[in-house]
Design a protein around this motif. Structure first.
Motif, PDB file in Angstrom:
ATOM      1  N   MET A  80      21.686 -48.101   4.773  1.00  0.00           N
ATOM      2  CA  MET A  80      22.235 -47.242   5.798  1.00  0.00           C
ATOM      3  C   MET A  80      21.146 -46.869   6.796  1.00  0.00           C
ATOM      4  O   MET A  80      20.011 -46.628   6.447  1.00  0.00           O
ATOM      5  CB  MET A  80      22.853 -45.998   5.157  1.00  0.00           C
ATOM      6  N   SER A  81      21.513 -46.793   8.039  1.00  0.00           N
ATOM      7  CA  SER A  81      20.568 -46.477   9.108  1.00  0.00           C
ATOM      8  C   SER A  81      20.180 -45.007   9.068  1.00  0.00           C
ATOM      9  O   SER A  81      20.962 -44.155   8.689  1.00  0.00           O
ATOM     10  CB  SER A  81      21.224 -46.809  10.453  1.00  0.00           C
ATOM     11  N   ASP A  82      18.934 -44.724   9.486  1.00  0.00           N
ATOM     12  CA  ASP A  82      18.489 -43.334   9.589  1.00  0.00           C
ATOM     13  C   ASP A  82      19.109 -42.648  10.801  1.00  0.00           C
ATOM     14  O   ASP A  82      19.102 -41.436  10.890  1.00  0.00           O
ATOM     15  CB  ASP A  82      16.964 -43.275   9.697  1.00  0.00           C
ATOM     16  N   GLN A  83      19.622 -43.434  11.721  1.00  0.00           N
ATOM     17  CA  GLN A  83      20.222 -42.891  12.927  1.00  0.00           C
ATOM     18  C   GLN A  83      21.593 -42.313  12.576  1.00  0.00           C
ATOM     19  O   GLN A  83      22.463 -42.997  12.051  1.00  0.00           O
ATOM     20  CB  GLN A  83      20.362 -43.981  13.982  1.00  0.00           C
ATOM     21  N   LEU A  84      21.798 -41.033  12.875  1.00  0.00           N
ATOM     22  CA  LEU A  84      23.034 -40.360  12.516  1.00  0.00           C
ATOM     23  C   LEU A  84      24.125 -40.529  13.555  1.00  0.00           C
ATOM     24  O   LEU A  84      25.300 -40.383  13.251  1.00  0.00           O
ATOM     25  CB  LEU A  84      22.775 -38.870  12.287  1.00  0.00           C
ATOM     26  N   LEU A  85      23.746 -40.821  14.811  1.00  0.00           N
ATOM     27  CA  LEU A  85      24.729 -40.982  15.874  1.00  0.00           C
ATOM     28  C   LEU A  85      24.299 -42.115  16.797  1.00  0.00           C
ATOM     29  O   LEU A  85      23.157 -42.170  17.234  1.00  0.00           O
ATOM     30  CB  LEU A  85      24.873 -39.693  16.695  1.00  0.00           C
ATOM     31  N   THR A  86      25.243 -42.987  17.081  1.00  0.00           N
ATOM     32  CA  THR A  86      25.043 -44.035  18.065  1.00  0.00           C
ATOM     33  C   THR A  86      26.046 -43.802  19.177  1.00  0.00           C
ATOM     34  O   THR A  86      27.216 -43.513  18.905  1.00  0.00           O
ATOM     35  CB  THR A  86      25.272 -45.434  17.442  1.00  0.00           C
ATOM     36  N   ILE A  87      25.593 -43.914  20.418  1.00  0.00           N
ATOM     37  CA  ILE A  87      26.473 -43.747  21.569  1.00  0.00           C
ATOM     38  C   ILE A  87      26.411 -45.022  22.393  1.00  0.00           C
ATOM     39  O   ILE A  87      25.356 -45.373  22.921  1.00  0.00           O
ATOM     40  CB  ILE A  87      26.067 -42.534  22.428  1.00  0.00           C
ATOM     41  N   GLU A  88      27.538 -45.710  22.461  1.00  0.00           N
ATOM     42  CA  GLU A  88      27.633 -46.920  23.270  1.00  0.00           C
ATOM     43  C   GLU A  88      28.305 -46.551  24.589  1.00  0.00           C
ATOM     44  O   GLU A  88      29.412 -46.017  24.599  1.00  0.00           O
ATOM     45  CB  GLU A  88      28.431 -47.992  22.533  1.00  0.00           C
ATOM     46  N   THR A  89      27.636 -46.825  25.699  1.00  0.00           N
ATOM     47  CA  THR A  89      28.133 -46.473  27.024  1.00  0.00           C
ATOM     48  C   THR A  89      28.581 -47.734  27.751  1.00  0.00           C
ATOM     49  O   THR A  89      27.837 -48.701  27.838  1.00  0.00           O
ATOM     50  CB  THR A  89      27.021 -45.779  27.845  1.00  0.00           C
ATOM     51  N   THR A  90      29.807 -47.695  28.284  1.00  0.00           N
ATOM     52  CA  THR A  90      30.358 -48.828  29.020  1.00  0.00           C
ATOM     53  C   THR A  90      30.976 -48.323  30.311  1.00  0.00           C
ATOM     54  O   THR A  90      31.800 -47.407  30.287  1.00  0.00           O
ATOM     55  CB  THR A  90      31.455 -49.548  28.197  1.00  0.00           C
ATOM     56  N   ARG A  91      30.571 -48.910  31.441  1.00  0.00           N
ATOM     57  CA  ARG A  91      31.212 -48.604  32.728  1.00  0.00           C
ATOM     58  C   ARG A  91      32.492 -49.410  32.808  1.00  0.00           C
ATOM     59  O   ARG A  91      32.467 -50.622  32.771  1.00  0.00           O
ATOM     60  CB  ARG A  91      30.309 -48.978  33.888  1.00  0.00           C
ATOM     61  N   LEU A  92      33.631 -48.727  32.897  1.00  0.00           N
ATOM     62  CA  LEU A  92      34.924 -49.409  32.958  1.00  0.00           C
ATOM     63  C   LEU A  92      35.262 -49.810  34.385  1.00  0.00           C
ATOM     64  O   LEU A  92      35.782 -50.873  34.635  1.00  0.00           O
ATOM     65  CB  LEU A  92      36.018 -48.510  32.395  1.00  0.00           C
ATOM     66  N   ALA A  93      34.995 -48.947  35.328  1.00  0.00           N
ATOM     67  CA  ALA A  93      35.251 -49.167  36.752  1.00  0.00           C
ATOM     68  C   ALA A  93      34.486 -48.084  37.485  1.00  0.00           C
ATOM     69  O   ALA A  93      33.927 -47.178  36.867  1.00  0.00           O
ATOM     70  CB  ALA A  93      36.744 -49.081  37.047  1.00  0.00           C
ATOM     71  N   ALA A  94      34.491 -48.167  38.786  1.00  0.00           N
ATOM     72  CA  ALA A  94      33.783 -47.146  39.566  1.00  0.00           C
ATOM     73  C   ALA A  94      34.302 -45.763  39.189  1.00  0.00           C
ATOM     74  O   ALA A  94      35.493 -45.495  39.263  1.00  0.00           O
ATOM     75  CB  ALA A  94      33.989 -47.405  41.051  1.00  0.00           C
ATOM     76  N   GLY A  95      33.385 -44.919  38.755  1.00  0.00           N
ATOM     77  CA  GLY A  95      33.750 -43.548  38.423  1.00  0.00           C
ATOM     78  C   GLY A  95      34.379 -43.358  37.056  1.00  0.00           C
ATOM     79  O   GLY A  95      34.810 -42.257  36.729  1.00  0.00           O
ATOM     80  N   HIS A  96      34.422 -44.408  36.219  1.00  0.00           N
ATOM     81  CA  HIS A  96      35.004 -44.313  34.885  1.00  0.00           C
ATOM     82  C   HIS A  96      34.021 -44.857  33.858  1.00  0.00           C
ATOM     83  O   HIS A  96      33.535 -45.985  33.999  1.00  0.00           O
ATOM     84  CB  HIS A  96      36.311 -45.099  34.807  1.00  0.00           C
ATOM     85  N   VAL A  97      33.751 -44.042  32.839  1.00  0.00           N
ATOM     86  CA  VAL A  97      32.782 -44.407  31.807  1.00  0.00           C
ATOM     87  C   VAL A  97      33.415 -44.205  30.432  1.00  0.00           C
ATOM     88  O   VAL A  97      34.083 -43.197  30.196  1.00  0.00           O
ATOM     89  CB  VAL A  97      31.511 -43.536  31.920  1.00  0.00           C
ATOM     90  N   LEU A  98      33.179 -45.159  29.531  1.00  0.00           N
ATOM     91  CA  LEU A  98      33.608 -45.043  28.139  1.00  0.00           C
ATOM     92  C   LEU A  98      32.381 -44.762  27.288  1.00  0.00           C
ATOM     93  O   LEU A  98      31.388 -45.496  27.356  1.00  0.00           O
ATOM     94  CB  LEU A  98      34.277 -46.341  27.670  1.00  0.00           C
ATOM     95  N   LEU A  99      32.447 -43.693  26.499  1.00  0.00           N
ATOM     96  CA  LEU A  99      31.408 -43.387  25.513  1.00  0.00           C
ATOM     97  C   LEU A  99      32.027 -43.568  24.138  1.00  0.00           C
ATOM     98  O   LEU A  99      32.976 -42.858  23.789  1.00  0.00           O
ATOM     99  CB  LEU A  99      30.897 -41.952  25.663  1.00  0.00           C
ATOM    100  N   GLN A 100      31.514 -44.516  23.368  1.00  0.00           N
ATOM    101  CA  GLN A 100      31.973 -44.714  22.006  1.00  0.00           C
ATOM    102  C   GLN A 100      30.935 -44.099  21.082  1.00  0.00           C
ATOM    103  O   GLN A 100      29.787 -44.542  21.064  1.00  0.00           O
ATOM    104  CB  GLN A 100      32.162 -46.194  21.706  1.00  0.00           C
ATOM    105  N   LEU A 101      31.352 -43.087  20.333  1.00  0.00           N
ATOM    106  CA  LEU A 101      30.454 -42.396  19.422  1.00  0.00           C
ATOM    107  C   LEU A 101      30.660 -42.934  18.020  1.00  0.00           C
ATOM    108  O   LEU A 101      31.802 -43.106  17.573  1.00  0.00           O
ATOM    109  CB  LEU A 101      30.718 -40.891  19.439  1.00  0.00           C
ATOM    110  N   ILE A 102      29.556 -43.187  17.335  1.00  0.00           N
ATOM    111  CA  ILE A 102      29.599 -43.722  15.980  1.00  0.00           C
ATOM    112  C   ILE A 102      28.654 -42.887  15.119  1.00  0.00           C
ATOM    113  O   ILE A 102      27.458 -42.795  15.412  1.00  0.00           O
ATOM    114  CB  ILE A 102      29.162 -45.200  15.947  1.00  0.00           C
ATOM    115  N   GLY A 103      29.198 -42.238  14.096  1.00  0.00           N
ATOM    116  CA  GLY A 103      28.375 -41.444  13.188  1.00  0.00           C
ATOM    117  C   GLY A 103      28.766 -39.984  13.187  1.00  0.00           C
ATOM    118  O   GLY A 103      29.944 -39.650  13.268  1.00  0.00           O
ATOM    119  N   GLU A 104      27.773 -39.123  13.117  1.00  0.00           N
ATOM    120  CA  GLU A 104      27.993 -37.686  12.997  1.00  0.00           C
ATOM    121  C   GLU A 104      27.641 -36.983  14.297  1.00  0.00           C
ATOM    122  O   GLU A 104      26.580 -37.203  14.866  1.00  0.00           O
ATOM    123  CB  GLU A 104      27.142 -37.126  11.862  1.00  0.00           C
TER     124      GLU A 104
END
Length: 109
Positions: A1-25
């Motif tokens: 298991m990773s020592d990292q408790l939270l991973t945040i994946e950032t994706t630009r969907l379109a101009a002015g729109h962002v998706l943040l996928q949170l993984i963990g605690e």
């Protein structure tokens, strides 16, 4: 298991729109990571936060979600667990933070 408790994946969907996928605690130890990511976003961004893979969210995590809401134009939450939904309902935050179902994310993504 990773020592990292939270991973945040950032994706630009379109101009002015962002998706943040949170993984963990999302808690006292990791909430500053989310607020740091939010600080890098534009105040004009609409942010979709996918919580599907969040295993824990405490009051510090809820506070971080409010910080993201203050920094950006709007946020929408998706993948909210029943336990987190109860917390949002009991604290009144469900009225402030738009909550969508995972199916809604797939339909727009």
């Amino acid at each position: 298991m990773s020592d990292q408790l939270l991973t945040i994946e950032t994706t630009r969907l379109a101009a002015g729109h962002v998706l943040l996928q949170l993984i963990g605690e999302l808690d006292y130890d990791t909430a500053p990571e989310l607020t740091a990511v939010a600080a890098d976003l534009s105040g004009d961004d609409e942010v979709l936060i996918d919580l599907t893979r969040v295993s824990l969210c405490d009051s510090s995590g809820l506070s971080a979600l409010l910080v993201v809401q203050r920094i950006t134009r709007a946020i929408r939450l998706t993948g909210v667990s029943p336990q987190l939904q109860r917390m949002l309902d009991r604290t009144g935050l469900a009225e402030l933070l738009a909550v969508e179902h995972v199916d809604d994310l797939r339909a727009t993504g």
